[in-house]
Structure formats: C-alpha cells, structure tokens
Design a protein around this motif. Sequence first.
Motif, PDB file in Angstrom:
ATOM      1  N   UNK A  64      41.435 -18.993  -1.342  1.00 20.41           N
ATOM      2  CA  UNK A  64      40.379 -18.842  -0.340  1.00 20.41           C
ATOM      3  C   UNK A  64      40.754 -17.728   0.625  1.00 20.41           C
ATOM      4  N   UNK A 123      39.142 -21.455  -8.692  1.00 25.32           N
ATOM      5  CA  UNK A 123      39.462 -21.776  -7.299  1.00 25.32           C
ATOM      6  C   UNK A 123      40.814 -22.491  -7.196  1.00 25.32           C
ATOM      7  N   UNK A 144      41.668 -25.570  -8.420  1.00 21.73           N
ATOM      8  CA  UNK A 144      41.684 -27.029  -8.367  1.00 21.73           C
ATOM      9  C   UNK A 144      42.367 -27.610  -9.593  1.00 21.73           C
ATOM     10  N   UNK A 153      44.829 -23.461  -4.116  1.00 25.20           N
ATOM     11  CA  UNK A 153      43.446 -23.254  -3.684  1.00 25.20           C
ATOM     12  C   UNK A 153      43.348 -22.521  -2.356  1.00 25.20           C
ATOM     13  N   UNK A 154      44.100 -23.001  -1.359  1.00 22.09           N
ATOM     14  CA  UNK A 154      43.902 -22.428  -0.019  1.00 22.09           C
ATOM     15  C   UNK A 154      44.345 -20.969   0.032  1.00 22.09           C
ATOM     16  N   UNK A 183      34.027 -21.270  -2.617  1.00 26.44           N
ATOM     17  CA  UNK A 183      33.696 -22.182  -3.709  1.00 26.44           C
ATOM     18  C   UNK A 183      32.697 -23.240  -3.259  1.00 26.44           C
TER      19      UNK A 183
END
Lengths: 308, 229
Positions: free
Chosen positions: B74, B48, B50, B70-71, B80
């Motif tokens: 997504x 993801x 992080x 991360x974004x 996640x």
Amino acid sequence: MFADYTWAELGSIFAMQGFSGLILFSVLLLMALGLAIIFGQMGVINMAHGEFMILGAYITYLTSNLFSTYIPELFGAYFFIAIIFAFIGTFLLGALVEWSLIRHLYKRPLDTLLATWGLSLILQQLYRTVFGPREVGVTLPDWMMGSFQVSEMIEVPVNGMIVMVITLFITVGVFLFLQKSRKGKQSRAVVQNRAMAGAVGIDTARVDRFTFALGCGIAGIAGATFTMIGSTGPTSGQLYIVDTFLVVVFGGAASLLGTIASAFSISQAQSIMEFFLSGSMAKVLTLLTVIVILMLRPQGLFSLKVRR
Amino acid sequence: MLEIQDLHVAYGESEVIKGLNLSLKKNEIIAVMGRNGMGKTTLMKSLIGMIPSKSGSVKLEEKELFGMQSHERVKAGLGYVPQGRMIFSTMTVQENIETGLTSTKETEVPEDLYNLFPVLREMRKRRGGNLSGGQQQQLAIARALASNPDVLLLDEPTEGIQPSIIKEMAHTLKEIRDSRGLSIIVSEQVLSFALDVADRIIVIEKGKIIHDQPRNEVDEEKVSSFLSV
C-alpha cells in the motif's frame, strides 16, 4: 438474614459493603479492561493475565522498597511512580510475549488457552524463585492510611478512594485512546479484520504487538492498585483470573461500557452478599445468576447492533 | 506502471495462477474477466499481498513488490477494494476512511473524497455496517483512495449491487482515473460493466490469460462465450 439488624444498621452495612464492593470493582475493572482488549477484541484467551497483574504488584513492591531505602523523604509519592513503572514493565513483557508466542497463534485462538496457561505456570514459578513463596505487602505512606468518617457507622478508607480515582482516570483514558487516537482506530481495525487492515496500509504486526502489550500494561496498573488492598504472592493472580473472564464475557465482548457495567454488578453483588452469607455461597449465587443471564443473552449485556 | 511477470500463486499443492504476464500502462483501466474459480480473486489477493505468491515478479514503477507485506505494498502505491467490500463494520464511515490514511502523513479525511462520494459525507458518523451495499462499496473505494494509490485494484465491485448503481459506478471509476491519473485493474463477471469501464479486456481461465484485446476491438460474443458455463 436481615432480621438481626435494625434499619440504620442495615443502611450502614449496605453503604460500607457497597464501598468495599467499589474497591473490588476498581481492581476488577482494571483487570477486565486489559482483558477486554486482549480477549474481547483480539480473541486471545490470555490465561496469564493474572500473572501480568501480579508482575505489576511486585514492581510496585520493589519501587516502594527502593524509595524507602534510598529516598525516604519522597516515600509519600512512591505509589504514582510505581504505577508508571508497573505499566512500563508489564507493557514490555507483554510485547515480548506477543512477539515470541502469541503472534504465531492468531489463527488458532483455542491454542492460546494452552500456551498462555503454560506461560502463567512459568511466571508463577519465576515469582516464587525470585520473591519467595511468601506473600509480600507494601507499606502505605501515612497520608494514604486512615479513613473519612462519613457518619457514626460509616467509614470510607482513603486508599480505597485513591484506587477508585486512579481507575476512573485509566478507564476514561483507555476509552478515549481507543475511540479517538490514530493508533486506537488502527488497533480497532486490526482486531476486526486483520488481513483487510493490512490491505489498507496498516502494519498489522506492529499494531497487534502494541495492542496486546497495552492490555498487559493495564493489567500491570491493576496490580499496582491491588497492592493497596491485598498482599502479593506468586499465585495471587489466580484468584482474579476467573472473575475477570466472567466480567468480560458477561459484559459482552468488544464493549467497554458492558465491561464497566458487568464489573460493577458482579463486584457489588459479591461484596454485599459476602457480608450476609459465606464467601463461597456468595460466589455460587453470583455465578448462577451470570449463567442464567448468559443463557438468555449469549452476546452479553451490551453488544453493538450492526450488520456484519 | 505495473508489470506482472510469470506470476505463480498456489494454495499448498494446487496452483491457481500459473505464470501470468500482464502489463498495465499509466491511466489504463484493465478489466480481468473469467468464470468463477478461474483465479480472479486469487490474482487480486496475491497482488495486494493477502496471500503469498510462489514465484515471479510484480513491479510497480520499477519497484519490486514480490515478497512484500500488504501494508508495504500500500505504501508503495497499491490500493485495494476487496470482493464483498470488507469495510470495518463497527467503525464509523469517517473512521473507516481514516484507516486508509495510515500510510500517508494526513490525519484528516481529504474533502475531495467526500466530494466524490457525497453520500459518505452525509453518513460519516454512521457505523459502516449499517450502510447499504452500494454505500459500502463507495466507502470501500474511498478507503482505498485515501492512501493516494497509483494503481487501484477492484475485486468484483458490482457483486450484489443494483443495475442503476452499477452504471453510475463505471462513470465514477472513470472520473477517478481522469482526476487522479491512476491506473485500475478491475476483476469482473458482468460484461456490460467491463465494456463501460475498461480500456482493455482480458480473460483468464485456469490461471492463464487466454484473451487480451483493447476495448474498441473487443468481440463481445467471443468474450461472452468465454464467460458462459
């Protein structure tokens, strides 16, 4: 200390000092709102918050000069334009500072203390170079001067009323923004858990920049209203920064309601005691009281009760 | 669907994921098993974004995710659910789910999420932090589903949840998979749950896959021997 006054006089003194306390409350609250976002929520110890406020004040000063030189017929309305300029100017500087300095320090909150203290010195010197070491003041338009005569002994200044109305609007606006708007919810999520906010799809870098800049912008508005009650010098912000931190810590981090309550009690106590004691004695008493209360309630006046 | 090739993840000098290869098909549920400290959570967090990955490739529907924030991941289609749930405790249930809508154009929480977890509809005005562990787990899953992911990552969803609810959760996850057509990677220590939910079970040890079998061929004793200390 009350013995020298009659009851009627005492009543008027409390009313007048209470009112001037309300004006102090307004400026302090606007300052503290910005800092509650930056320090209370983001955890950045922004020592330059006072200088952001002063930038707002200088922008107001420039706007008033601009109006009186070029469009004197609209001078009566300059203040409202100045507030918008002050917000935009400090917002932009805030965004720049976040991008160049603060974003590298989110994992080291204590270092923000040093970095922003340095920034505050730089800004002070910058103001000194550009505007000169002497304090500058703005001329208020006629309709903002004078006062309402409430009773024989009680007078309420017009500009004080204006400051309070503006503060009311900004406070309600900030509250609604953080609670209701999409962007506000995102920034609450980011300040609570930066990594997780990213993992649900929030662009944390952008939200951080916006949140910090918003806090600075509100300080700019505080600066604009500050010009109505005091004159602006390169170091004027220093007088307010300690009080502002005091308000935020006393109110309880991350609680807007607490910030309002603590700004109110500190400014009222300060203002009323100042009349009867000396200014520094009043400050000592306020500080002592706050320290005692914080020893009993380290989380501040208000705090959210949730499982973390 | 999701192709992981030669993934390396390290904390400073110590490498935790050492060249991992894994391919996840559409509609497939893979359970990643392994003892503590073998790299399950590290794998999830690196997927993801992080924690940064050192080298390798992670492709979602041919789109390279390596190096993305991360974004962005997504937005590309990953969802996640972290270990320990990590819901935003001072925000209400509804606001928590709304944060998951950020990468979509939606502004209202879709009804079908509430239909999936009716208890969240009941509690939507409560603060997330005041929910029980099982409710928080449902909230974390709802929040991840709000972004309409193609692949859902769940990191030890059964941790700290009572057994009756664990059983229910396996059922819900399969239901989500069937109704939304997504693929799931779930890291797990509880074998019974993994057997309930997964189509394929893999075991990682010291950052490498040492065992990989479809559900119907799984040798339970062998897998549990990998998990015993």
